[in-house]
Every structure is written in C-alpha cells, then in structure tokens.
Scaffold this motif. Structure first.
Motif, PDB file in Angstrom:
ATOM      1  N   GLU A 246      30.759  56.639  79.935  1.00 18.97           N
ATOM      2  CA  GLU A 246      31.285  55.287  80.135  1.00 18.97           C
ATOM      3  C   GLU A 246      31.475  55.001  81.622  1.00 18.97           C
ATOM      4  N   GLU A 247      32.033  55.976  82.349  1.00 17.88           N
ATOM      5  CA  GLU A 247      32.229  55.801  83.787  1.00 17.88           C
ATOM      6  C   GLU A 247      30.899  55.780  84.532  1.00 17.88           C
ATOM      7  N   ALA A 248      29.982  56.669  84.134  1.00 17.78           N
ATOM      8  CA  ALA A 248      28.682  56.752  84.811  1.00 17.78           C
ATOM      9  C   ALA A 248      27.956  55.420  84.761  1.00 17.78           C
ATOM     10  N   VAL A 249      28.011  54.754  83.629  1.00 15.94           N
ATOM     11  CA  VAL A 249      27.349  53.452  83.483  1.00 15.94           C
ATOM     12  C   VAL A 249      27.978  52.421  84.419  1.00 15.94           C
ATOM     13  N   ARG A 250      29.306  52.516  84.586  1.00 11.90           N
ATOM     14  CA  ARG A 250      29.999  51.561  85.459  1.00 11.90           C
ATOM     15  C   ARG A 250      29.668  51.777  86.933  1.00 11.90           C
ATOM     16  N   ILE A 251      29.583  53.038  87.370  1.00 10.30           N
ATOM     17  CA  ILE A 251      29.446  53.298  88.803  1.00 10.30           C
ATOM     18  C   ILE A 251      28.000  53.457  89.267  1.00 10.30           C
ATOM     19  N   ALA A 252      27.053  53.573  88.344  1.00 10.39           N
ATOM     20  CA  ALA A 252      25.654  53.773  88.728  1.00 10.39           C
ATOM     21  C   ALA A 252      25.126  52.587  89.520  1.00 10.39           C
ATOM     22  N   ALA A 253      24.242  52.866  90.457  1.00 12.44           N
ATOM     23  CA  ALA A 253      23.596  51.817  91.233  1.00 12.44           C
ATOM     24  C   ALA A 253      22.601  51.050  90.366  1.00 12.44           C
ATOM     25  N   PRO A 254      22.252  49.838  90.747  1.00  9.12           N
ATOM     26  CA  PRO A 254      21.180  49.130  90.037  1.00  9.12           C
ATOM     27  C   PRO A 254      19.906  49.968  90.017  1.00  9.12           C
ATOM     28  N   ALA A 255      19.223  49.934  88.877  1.00  6.83           N
ATOM     29  CA  ALA A 255      18.014  50.731  88.640  1.00  6.83           C
ATOM     30  C   ALA A 255      18.313  52.226  88.604  1.00  6.83           C
ATOM     31  N   GLY A 256      19.573  52.570  88.377  1.00 12.95           N
ATOM     32  CA  GLY A 256      19.962  53.971  88.320  1.00 12.95           C
ATOM     33  C   GLY A 256      19.494  54.650  87.041  1.00 12.95           C
ATOM     34  N   ARG A 257      19.420  55.990  87.123  1.00 19.39           N
ATOM     35  CA  ARG A 257      19.061  56.806  85.957  1.00 19.39           C
ATOM     36  C   ARG A 257      20.177  57.786  85.674  1.00 19.39           C
ATOM     37  N   ILE A 258      20.442  58.004  84.405  1.00 16.13           N
ATOM     38  CA  ILE A 258      21.521  58.891  83.982  1.00 16.13           C
ATOM     39  C   ILE A 258      20.954  59.941  83.046  1.00 16.13           C
ATOM     40  N   GLY A 259      21.115  61.204  83.398  1.00 19.92           N
ATOM     41  CA  GLY A 259      20.669  62.309  82.566  1.00 19.92           C
ATOM     42  C   GLY A 259      21.832  62.854  81.756  1.00 19.92           C
ATOM     43  N   VAL A 260      21.660  62.936  80.458  1.00 18.28           N
ATOM     44  CA  VAL A 260      22.725  63.340  79.548  1.00 18.28           C
ATOM     45  C   VAL A 260      22.379  64.685  78.921  1.00 18.28           C
ATOM     46  N   LEU A 261      23.275  65.662  79.096  1.00 15.03           N
ATOM     47  CA  LEU A 261      23.122  66.971  78.477  1.00 15.03           C
ATOM     48  C   LEU A 261      24.305  67.207  77.537  1.00 15.03           C
ATOM     49  N   GLY A 262      24.117  68.039  76.548  1.00 20.05           N
ATOM     50  CA  GLY A 262      25.233  68.364  75.664  1.00 20.05           C
ATOM     51  C   GLY A 262      25.132  67.686  74.313  1.00 20.05           C
ATOM     52  N   PHE A 263      26.064  68.078  73.426  1.00 19.88           N
ATOM     53  CA  PHE A 263      25.988  67.648  72.027  1.00 19.88           C
ATOM     54  C   PHE A 263      27.321  67.125  71.511  1.00 19.88           C
ATOM     55  N   SER A 264      28.019  66.371  72.312  1.00 19.23           N
ATOM     56  CA  SER A 264      29.274  65.801  71.834  1.00 19.23           C
ATOM     57  C   SER A 264      29.008  64.859  70.662  1.00 19.23           C
ATOM     58  N   GLY A 265      29.797  65.018  69.603  1.00 20.76           N
ATOM     59  CA  GLY A 265      29.662  64.141  68.446  1.00 20.76           C
ATOM     60  C   GLY A 265      30.553  62.917  68.534  1.00 20.76           C
ATOM     61  N   THR A 266      31.340  62.801  69.609  1.00 22.20           N
ATOM     62  CA  THR A 266      32.261  61.679  69.757  1.00 22.20           C
ATOM     63  C   THR A 266      31.552  60.516  70.448  1.00 22.20           C
ATOM     64  N   PRO A 267      31.592  59.335  69.870  1.00 25.77           N
ATOM     65  CA  PRO A 267      30.881  58.195  70.470  1.00 25.77           C
ATOM     66  C   PRO A 267      31.470  57.797  71.817  1.00 25.77           C
ATOM     67  N   SER A 268      30.600  57.250  72.689  1.00 19.85           N
ATOM     68  CA  SER A 268      31.034  56.639  73.944  1.00 19.85           C
ATOM     69  C   SER A 268      30.982  55.127  73.790  1.00 19.85           C
ATOM     70  N   ALA A 269      31.957  54.446  74.406  1.00 16.58           N
ATOM     71  CA  ALA A 269      32.000  52.985  74.347  1.00 16.58           C
ATOM     72  C   ALA A 269      31.305  52.433  75.583  1.00 16.58           C
ATOM     73  N   ILE A 270      30.009  52.162  75.455  1.00 12.03           N
ATOM     74  CA  ILE A 270      29.221  51.689  76.594  1.00 12.03           C
ATOM     75  C   ILE A 270      28.900  50.217  76.390  1.00 12.03           C
ATOM     76  N   PRO A 271      29.369  49.339  77.286  1.00 16.54           N
ATOM     77  CA  PRO A 271      29.009  47.923  77.144  1.00 16.54           C
ATOM     78  C   PRO A 271      27.548  47.694  77.482  1.00 16.54           C
ATOM     79  N   GLN A 272      26.841  47.024  76.606  1.00 22.39           N
ATOM     80  CA  GLN A 272      25.425  46.757  76.831  1.00 22.39           C
ATOM     81  C   GLN A 272      25.208  45.984  78.118  1.00 22.39           C
TER      82      GLN A 272
END
Length: 344
Positions: A246-272
């Motif tokens: 959730e924080e990564a999406v907020r602070i990423a630069a325009p045209a940014g890329r986010i790499g996600v590792l891991g298997f958390s089963g808990t949902p993240s609240a990401i605004p589209q």
C-alpha cells in the motif's frame, strides 16, 4: 541416512530414512550445507498451502554427486553442485512461454517432494549446477536465494536511471542490494528496523546514506532528505506485509515498477487511482526461472559474493536450535545454514 522430517505442523525431528535411489535422469547428492529459508519456517508451522506431510524440507543446498541414475554421465560423480529446486513439466502454457517457475504442475524440491535437509538427496541432473572453482561450499548454498533476487530483477528490468528501494534487509533484500549495486550499479536504498541488519547491507554494497531505519525515520521523509524527488522508480517488497505494498504504491515515482516477493494471504488495500494516475506496474516473482547460470556467471566475474549474508552454521542434528536462531533472533541472524558434515 539421517533426514530432517516435518511430520506435521509444529512437529519436526531428525529421523533415520532409507537411502534414496536416483531415478532415470537424476543424481544423488551427499549434502554438505543447506540454508534455512522463511518458507521452511512456514512449512514447519503449517502455513504453506503447497506442502504435504510428512516432508523432508530444504530447497537451498549444496553437496557432492556420489551416484547417478540411468541416462546420466557417470563422469558427473564427484562434482560439487548446487541444486535448483524448480522442477517443471515442460508442456503447459507457462513452460512453453519460458515461465517454468510457475508451471501448472510445478514440483519444488523440499516442498512438493523431499528436499535437502538430509544427508543424501536426489534431484534431476539438469537441476544440479557445478559450483564455481574457489567458491566455498557454504557460500554456494546461498546461490538459490541469489537466484530469487536475479529473477525479480529480471522481471522488473533495471535501468541505469533507476533509483531503487528495497523493503527489508533479510536474506533476499540483502541479495537484491548486492545485485543492484554491484551488477547494475544504481542507487538503491534499503529499509529495516534493525541496525545490525542494515550493517550487513553496507557489506553488500549500500552506501551509508542508502540505509534507512524506519523505526527512527519515516520513509517518505528519509527519501526526500536524501534527494529522491518524486519517489523511487523501482521498488522491491522483500518483507511482504500488506501495508508495505500500500505504501509502495503511494510513494513510487510515475512509471515506477514494483517487484513483489512472498506469499502473504492477507489482502492489501490498493487504490486503483494510484496505479492508474502514475501508470505503475506490479511484477510478482516466484522462486527463479532458470537463473542459476546467471548467478554463477556473476560469481565467476567477481560481481557478487553469496557468502556475505551467512551468519550461522549449525549441526543439522540441532535443527530445532537452528530454527530458533533463524526465527527468534532476527537482529543477529541472517542466513542460517545446517551443516551436514563432509561425509569423508
């Protein structure tokens, strides 16, 4: 032979087991060292949905080939090898497009089939890669988690203009730091709550101003103070807590890329809206997709040193103590290895 067996969740013991026989196309490895991964802890606690019990766990291991099955050149006997745990079918859609690490019939050594926490383990010969000359066996056992870092950087791509942020100075985060600093030579920041882990990041190539203890400095402020205008262009989540994405999406630069590792089963609240207005791209990454040759090439070039994150070596007969170190002492432990002896 002796093997570490998880009989059921929260029940683990060293047990006598029959010697495995290598099948057609397989080799039998006398294991020297095996690394404890967070996924091994998850299996022990019953939090891995892919495993069946009882299971000999362990997917990060190095050893010497001492027997081969039909169809394997006997000249391979005596080779010191590190084993890629990913076994794919080669026929499904994912395999046909070169994404065999997410094969629809994926088998992972140490998860779907017995693994390397054992004096002897069998694996496909094509998965057994010869260890580079001069590389210590202990360091070679860390090639698999380095391949995880290689995989996610391959997925996201890394440009010379990127400014990266790594969440978490655990084994994968620290390996990512080495890759970003020493292979791609870009500016890369890393966060953690423990100064001791961040000190390891310095040994993995981080500059002093690239480490951020988020217990003392709010992340957005810390990045701004260090001259990161507009946010990081490349972010890796090596912690996998829902709030991080959730924080990564907020602070990423325009045209940014986010790499996600891991298997958390808990949902993240990401605004589209955050994704769309900056046209962000999320890259999930699982295991590794034929990355062992790339990592071995980096080692041979002297670009990376897998051994930098090793903090403990523990006799495999004290696997319970080793798990306690790995799980309950994160301030002072990083990569904990089980020592299976030389076999001489």
């Amino acid at each position: 032979m002796l093997s570490v067996v998880v009989d059921q969740p929260n029940s683990m013991a060293v047990q006598e087991r029959p010697m495995p026989e290598p099948q057609t196309g397989e080799v039998r490895v006398r294991v020297r060292y095996a690394g404890i991964c967070g996924s091994d802890l998850h299996i022990f606690h019953g939090h891995n949905p892919f495993v069946s019990y009882p299971r000999v766990i362990g997917h990060e291991f190095v050893g010497r080939i001492e027997s081969v099955g039909a169809g394997v050149d006997a000249a391979r006997i005596g080779q010191t090898v590190v084993v890629d745990p990913v076994i794919s079918c080669g026929q499904c859609h994912a395999c046909l497009i070169g994404r065999q690490n997410v094969c629809s019939r994926l088998q992972v050594i140490g998860v779907h089939r017995d693994g390397g926490f054992s004096q002897y383990a069998c694996a496909p010969a094509k998965n057994a890669y010869v260890v580079p000359k001069g590389l210590a066996d202990a360091s070679a056992s860390v090639i698999e988690p380095f391949a995880v870092a290689a995989n996610v950087t391959s997925r996201t791509g890394v440009f010379s203009s990127d400014v990266a942020l790594i969440y978490g100075a655990g084994p994968v985060g620290l390996n990512l730091m080495q890759v970003l600093k020493k292979v791609y030579r870009i500016r890369a920041f890393i966060t953690d709550h423990f100064d001791e882990r961040l000190a390891l990041a310095l040994a993995c190539g981080a500059a002093q101003d690239e480490i951020i203890n988020t217990q003392r400095e709010p992340l957005a402020e810390a990045l701004a103070k260090r001259g990161v205008e507009g946010g990081p262009t490349l972010i890796y989540d090596a912690v996998c807590h829902p709030a991080i994405l959730e924080e990564a999406v907020r602070i990423a630069a325009p045209a940014g890329r986010i790499g996600v590792l891991g298997f958390s089963g808990t949902p993240s609240a990401i605004p589209q809206q955050e994704l769309t207005k900056k046209e962000l791209t999320l890259y999930a990454s699982r295991l590794n997709c034929a990355m062992f040759p790339k990592v071995i090439d980096w080692i041979q070039q002297g670009l990376v040193d897998p051994g930098r994150i090793i903090s403990h070596k523990v006799d495999f007969r004290d696997v319970t103590g080793a798990f306690d170190i790995a799980e309950k002492n994160p301030r002072y432990s990083c990569k904990v290895l089980l020592d299976f002896g030389s076999g001489d």
